[in-house]
Structures are given as structure tokens and as C-alpha cells.
Design a protein around this motif. Structure first.
Motif, PDB file in Angstrom:
ATOM      1  N   GLY A  68      44.252  13.653  18.567  1.00 44.42           N
ATOM      2  CA  GLY A  68      43.650  14.908  19.005  1.00 44.42           C
ATOM      3  C   GLY A  68      42.257  15.115  18.437  1.00 44.42           C
ATOM      4  O   GLY A  68      41.336  15.548  19.147  1.00 44.42           O
ATOM      5  N   LEU A  71      39.910  12.631  20.262  1.00 45.24           N
ATOM      6  CA  LEU A  71      39.655  13.069  21.631  1.00 45.24           C
ATOM      7  C   LEU A  71      38.833  14.348  21.652  1.00 45.24           C
ATOM      8  O   LEU A  71      37.943  14.519  22.499  1.00 45.24           O
ATOM      9  N   GLY A  72      39.129  15.256  20.710  1.00 50.60           N
ATOM     10  CA  GLY A  72      38.393  16.517  20.658  1.00 50.60           C
ATOM     11  C   GLY A  72      36.908  16.299  20.447  1.00 50.60           C
ATOM     12  O   GLY A  72      36.069  16.917  21.115  1.00 50.60           O
ATOM     13  N   VAL A  84      36.623  22.813  25.746  1.00 53.99           N
ATOM     14  CA  VAL A  84      37.598  22.054  24.956  1.00 53.99           C
ATOM     15  C   VAL A  84      38.527  22.994  24.202  1.00 53.99           C
ATOM     16  O   VAL A  84      39.742  22.772  24.144  1.00 53.99           O
ATOM     17  N   SER A  88      42.615  23.238  24.869  1.00 58.65           N
ATOM     18  CA  SER A  88      43.527  22.995  23.760  1.00 58.65           C
ATOM     19  C   SER A  88      44.507  24.138  23.568  1.00 58.65           C
ATOM     20  O   SER A  88      45.723  23.930  23.460  1.00 58.65           O
ATOM     21  N   THR A 117      48.647  16.569  19.314  1.00 58.39           N
ATOM     22  CA  THR A 117      47.443  16.074  19.994  1.00 58.39           C
ATOM     23  C   THR A 117      46.704  17.221  20.665  1.00 58.39           C
ATOM     24  O   THR A 117      45.494  17.397  20.481  1.00 58.39           O
ATOM     25  N   ILE A 121      42.887  19.003  19.234  1.00 63.46           N
ATOM     26  CA  ILE A 121      41.673  18.951  20.049  1.00 63.46           C
ATOM     27  C   ILE A 121      40.803  20.179  19.780  1.00 63.46           C
ATOM     28  O   ILE A 121      39.571  20.126  19.847  1.00 63.46           O
TER      29      ILE A 121
END
Length: 400
Positions: A68, A71-72, A84, A88, A117, A121
Motif C-alpha cells: 500500500g 502503490l500510494g 488517492v 483509499s 493495502t 495507500i
């Protein structure tokens, strides 16, 4: 009296209203985040998993958090911090509603992985937003305000969680889902018009190609930060199990964590402002690491309630002195670079710790006892002190 009043009030002056709203979002979200402090107890007591199985499940949660954070950071550089955070917060809700319905070990490991995950993020995007709405001069205070909101939420959440879990465990998951929905709604309603304006100037999306994964000295710095975070994250994985082992009830455990949040709420901002005047950034971090060492070292020899409170006080204050200033170091290092990726990598230190910490903690506690666990943690803290100080003073300061 006026001096005392100004001591507590003046640290809050001069911060942008956007910083305040980001902290409100964090407060609401973390006020509902009562799941993590009780997850280990829930898995052992309610579902009947062994310490080893619980450690494995908590590590799946940590592994998802690593993904996470990565990817964040990437998503922030592509999409911007506003979208984002919204994605999330709303993606967290289904997982929180599903977890209490799942009793199978393998299915639970999958859902915990996905849930963490989606949850993690949020943090790199939130950190980038704080950087965008703060100046270099007040950035440490802006991060501290955000941490203050997190800690106040951590006072409300575990305290309420201790009560709810003693009535019906599933309530902690449902309340967490409601908090995620409310915080996502607040974020959307306040920032939607602002982002339309700022996005025209490309303020939220990085076009720079400087990657933190090619920044050798920063990577070494992050490695030692991971060692620190593994020690800190015992707070969420094995420390509640230790409290249970020495005979504390769920309500008492909740009250101890609640005390932590209340303490940090009262002293964090004034303490940060005062320390920034008398110490430089790395000395503040090292002082915090020594407090963390003291907190765990007490548990090597003592387990009565009064010394437990002294221990948790040291651990709590160490958060004030370490995390906001490590965040500040990272954000300064990221100036003019892919800031989302830098903050994502920084956030990954805690996600990585969430993966390693349960395995390490439960393995040592089950096979060698809690005293051995706390001794190992103290040794790791000394390693992190040495590594963080050396890499900052000898390498990072050349470009910060």
C-alpha cells in the motif's frame, strides 16, 4: 498564567487551514481505528489462533501495508494526493465489514492483506498534502499537528475499542468502517474545489524523474529507520499480548493506549515547538530513540502497573520526537523530486515493520519469553540510533 496559555496555544498559530482540515480528516479516521491495537487479542481470544498463527496473520497485514505504501507513493505522482486519499478511505470500508464474518485462516490472511493495502495507500498521499500546504519553516509543526490528530484519534479509538470489544468484538470493525466513510466525505467536500484550482497548475502531480530508489544514502537512512520502526511496532503487535500475559483486562489495555493518546494530545505541539528552538533536528530524533529504548528496557525487569505506565509514557513521547522529524527530513530530501515516491518509501518503513514485527515479536515471546523479546528490541534500537545518526550527519546533510 498567560505564559502557560501561550506555551500551549502559540504552536498552533501560522498553520494553513488546509493543514487543519487534513488533521481533522486524520482525527476522524484514526478515532475509528480501534482494530489494529486489538487485532492480536481478537485473533487469539475470539478466534482461538495460536501466537504463531496470530503473528502470521498480523504479518500478512504488514505485507499488505508495504504494498500500500509503495502503490500510494506511485499513485500520488500519477494522480495527485486528493484522489488517492479519497480512493483509499472508501476502499477500506468493504474489508472492515468483511473481516468479522471470516473465521478461516487462509481467507482471513487474504482479506487482512487487501485491507491493509487499501488503508496504507492513504498515508503517502496525506503526507504529500501536508508538504504542499506547509512552508519549510513550519513543516515540522504541520507534520506534528497531523500526528497530534492521529494520536488524539488513538486516544479515542482504543479507549472506545476496549469498551466495545468487551461487549461485542465485531463493533470495532463496524465503527472503523463508519469513521472511514465520514473522513472520506469530509475530505471530498472540503478539498474538491481547491484541487480543481491547483491541478491546473500541476501542483499535485510530479513530472520529475528523480526516484528515491536511486538515492543511495537515503536508502541506507531508510534501512535504519526500518530497524527503528520494527521496535516501535511492537507497540501494536506484541505489547498488547504482553499486557494480557501479565493479567491486564481488555478495558485496562484500552485505557493504557487511551492514556498514550491523551498524553500526546496535551504535550506534542508545545514540545515540538520548544525543542526546535533548543536542539537541531537529528538531536531531537536521537533523544526520542533513547526514550524508546528506556520504555522497552523497563519491561525487561518489571511488569507492575506503575512501571508499565512509565514505560508506555517513554514510548509515547518518543513518537513525538522521532516520527514528525523523520518525516520532515524526508520531505526536505524530496524537494524538487518525486515527492510522492519519497513519502511512499518513508511510509513503507512502518508498513515493513508491521510485516516483520509480529513474526519477530511472537516468535521470541513464544520460544524465549517476553523478557528476551524486550532485550532484543533494545539492541535493535541501539543499532538504529547509530545508523540514523551516522547517515544523517555524514551523508544526508550534504544535500539537505
Amino acid at each position: 498564567m498567560n505564559r502557560i496559555f501561550n506555551f500551549f496555544i502559540s504552536p498552533y498559530k501560522g498553520l494553513a487551514k488546509e493543514s487543519w482540515m487534513l488533521s481533522v480528516v486524520m482525527l476522524v479516521y484514526r478515532s475509528g481505528s480501534m482494530v489494529l491495537p486489538f487485532l492480536g487479542v481478537y485473533l487469539t481470544e475470539k478466534l482461538g489462533f495460536s501466537l504463531k498463527e496470530t503473528g502470521t496473520l498480523l504479518s500478512f497485514y504488514g505485507l499488505g501495508a508495504i504494498l500500500g505504501s509503495y502503490l500510494g507513493g506511485k499513485m500520488v505522482d500519477k494522480m495527485g494526493y486528493f484522489k488517492v486519499q479519497i480512493v483509499s478511505l472508501f476502499l477500506c470500508i468493504p474489508g472492515l465489514l468483511l473481516i468479522p464474518e471470516i473465521k478461516n485462516f487462509h481467507l482471513l490472511s487474504i482479506i487482512l492483506f487487501l485491507q491493509s493495502t487499501f488503508s496504507e495507500i492513504f498515508l503517502p498521499a496525506n503526507s504529500v498534502a501536508i508538504t504542499k500546504y506547509s512552508s519549510l519553516e513550519n513543516r515540522a509543526r504541520a507534520f506534528s499537528l497531523n500526528r497530534l490528530a492521529l494520536n488524539l484519534g488513538f486516544f479515542i479509538g482504543p479507549f472506545l475499542g476496549g469498551i466495545l470489544s468487551s461487549v461485542f468484538y465485531n463493533l470495532i470493525f463496524y465503527v472503523n468502517a463508519i469513521a472511514a466513510f465520514i473522513s472520506g466525505s469530509i475530505l471530498y467536500l472540503f478539498f474538491k474545489d481547491k484541487i480543481k484550482t491547483t491541478s491546473k497548475n500541476n501542483d499535485t502531480i510530479s513530472q520529475n524523474k528523480h526516484s528515491p530508489y536511486k538515492d543511495k544514502y537515503f536508502l541506507i537512512f531508510i534501512l535504519f529507520c526500518v530497524v527503528y520502526a520494527v521496535c516501535l511496532m511492537q507497540l501494536f503487535s506484541t505489547l498488547p499480548l504482553f499486557y494480557k500475559n501479565v493479567g491486564l483486562s481488555k478495558i485496562e489495555i484500552g485505557m493504557i493506549f487511551g492514556y498514550c493518546g491523551l498524553l500526546l494530545f496535551m504535550i506534542e505541539m508545545p514540545l515540538v515547538k520548544w525543542l526546535t528552538k533548543v536542539l537541531n533536528i537529528i538531536h531531537i530524533v536521537i533523544l526520542g530513540l533513547f526514550l524508546l529504548f528506556t520504555g522497552y528496557f523497563i519491561l525487561v525487569f518489571f511488569s507492575d502497573i506503575y512501571l508499565i505506565l512509565i514505560s508506555i509514557t517513554c514510548i509515547s513521547i518518543s513518537n513525538i520526537l522521532v516520527i514528525p522529524f523523520l518525516s520532515t527530513i524526508t520531505s526536505i530530501r524530496a524537494e524538487g523530486k518525486n515527492i510522492g515516491s519519497y513519502m511512499g518509501l518513508f511510509g513503507a518503513i512502518f508498513s515493513t515493520a508491521l510485516f516483520i514485527s509480529p513474526f519477530l515479536g511472537t516468535f521470541l515471546a513464544q520460544n524465549y519469553g517476553f523478557r528476551s523479546l524486550w532485550l532484543v528490541v533494545c539492541i535493535l534500537i541501539i543499532i538504529s540510533i547509530t545508523g540514523i545518526y551516522f547517515t544523517y550527519t555524514k551523508k544526508l546533510t550534504n544535500s539537505i
